[in-house]
Design a protein around this motif. Structure first.
Motif, PDB file in Angstrom:
ATOM      1  N   SER A 137       4.260   8.410  -3.044  1.00  0.00           N
ATOM      2  CA  SER A 137       3.118   7.515  -3.227  1.00  0.00           C
ATOM      3  C   SER A 137       3.450   6.098  -2.752  1.00  0.00           C
ATOM      4  O   SER A 137       2.570   5.367  -2.291  1.00  0.00           O
ATOM      5  CB  SER A 137       2.663   7.502  -4.687  1.00  0.00           C
ATOM      6  OG  SER A 137       3.642   6.888  -5.510  1.00  0.00           O
ATOM      7  N   ARG A 140       3.030   6.144   0.982  1.00  0.00           N
ATOM      8  CA  ARG A 140       1.598   6.121   1.311  1.00  0.00           C
ATOM      9  C   ARG A 140       1.021   4.717   1.122  1.00  0.00           C
ATOM     10  O   ARG A 140       0.231   4.239   1.939  1.00  0.00           O
ATOM     11  CB  ARG A 140       0.830   7.131   0.465  1.00  0.00           C
ATOM     12  CG  ARG A 140       1.013   8.578   0.940  1.00  0.00           C
ATOM     13  CD  ARG A 140       0.023   9.532   0.287  1.00  0.00           C
ATOM     14  NE  ARG A 140       0.248   9.692  -1.149  1.00  0.00           N
ATOM     15  CZ  ARG A 140       1.144  10.517  -1.694  1.00  0.00           C
ATOM     16  NH1 ARG A 140       1.883  11.284  -0.911  1.00  0.00           N
ATOM     17  NH2 ARG A 140       1.290  10.598  -2.997  1.00  0.00           N
ATOM     18  N   ALA A 141       1.412   4.049   0.049  1.00  0.00           N
ATOM     19  CA  ALA A 141       0.932   2.687  -0.199  1.00  0.00           C
ATOM     20  C   ALA A 141       1.409   1.738   0.905  1.00  0.00           C
ATOM     21  O   ALA A 141       0.650   0.871   1.360  1.00  0.00           O
ATOM     22  CB  ALA A 141       1.392   2.199  -1.567  1.00  0.00           C
ATOM     23  N   TRP A 145      -0.933  -0.347   3.457  1.00  0.00           N
ATOM     24  CA  TRP A 145      -0.784  -1.794   3.642  1.00  0.00           C
ATOM     25  C   TRP A 145      -0.610  -2.123   5.122  1.00  0.00           C
ATOM     26  O   TRP A 145      -1.236  -3.054   5.645  1.00  0.00           O
ATOM     27  CB  TRP A 145       0.415  -2.299   2.839  1.00  0.00           C
ATOM     28  CG  TRP A 145       0.656  -3.765   3.022  1.00  0.00           C
ATOM     29  CD1 TRP A 145       0.113  -4.778   2.304  1.00  0.00           C
ATOM     30  CD2 TRP A 145       1.480  -4.365   4.028  1.00  0.00           C
ATOM     31  NE1 TRP A 145       0.555  -5.992   2.795  1.00  0.00           N
ATOM     32  CE2 TRP A 145       1.388  -5.768   3.852  1.00  0.00           C
ATOM     33  CE3 TRP A 145       2.279  -3.872   5.060  1.00  0.00           C
ATOM     34  CZ2 TRP A 145       2.074  -6.658   4.669  1.00  0.00           C
ATOM     35  CZ3 TRP A 145       2.959  -4.762   5.866  1.00  0.00           C
ATOM     36  CH2 TRP A 145       2.850  -6.142   5.670  1.00  0.00           C
TER      37      TRP A 145
END
Length: 154
Positions: A137, A140-141, A145
């Motif tokens: 995760s 993915r973040a 961004w």
């Protein structure tokens, strides 16, 4: 990024490095400067600098030598020629990322074309490299961004 070889010797004289960094930090005075090969590197020689200023402030600085002679052997074999212009990376930090508040803080750069000297000085950012973080995760973040950054800049 790759783990840097522990035997990498400084190619730039400490006094010259200190003078360049002092010009970027004026009027604050450098009281002490330590240096060591960066733990990780990409295509060029990099060092981690410890800077102690006269007011007691400590700065952790990444020094990246983008000069043609500082290109590491593996990168020399595989990097396309259009990516070898040392002014390109300096311009990305100075002209693209910094005005929008992206990337690590840029302390400055040295561009001496006649001498073939191209140096980049960035404040070191605390944190683990993304490839060392096991949580998908977080990757993915970070990708989201980066996509947002590209959307704003392009």
């Amino acid at each position: 990024m790759t783990r840097a070889p522990s035997t990498a010797a400084p190619a730039v004289a400490t006094e010259r490095l200190r003078d360049a960094l002092q010009a970027m930090l004026t009027p604050r005075q450098i009281m002490a400067l330590s240096r060591r090969p960066a733990t990780y590197y990409s295509s060029f020689r990099m060092e981690e600098l410890g800077v102690l200023l006269e007011d007691g402030t400590s700065l952790d600085v990444i020094f990246k030598d983008l000069s043609p002679g500082a290109l590491l052997h593996d990168a020399r074999r595989c990097k396309p020629a259009f990516l070898l212009d040392p002014r390109r990376e300096i311009a990305v930090y100075r002209d693209l990322l910094r005005p929008h508040g992206f990337g690590p803080p840029l302390l400055g750069a040295v561009e001496e074309a006649a001498a073939g000297v191209y140096w980049l000085f960035l404040e070191k950012v605390d944190g683990a490299p993304l490839w060392q973080v096991g949580d998908p995760s977080i990757s993915r973040a970070a990708a989201a961004w980066a996509a947002g950054m590209h959307a704003r800049l392009c």
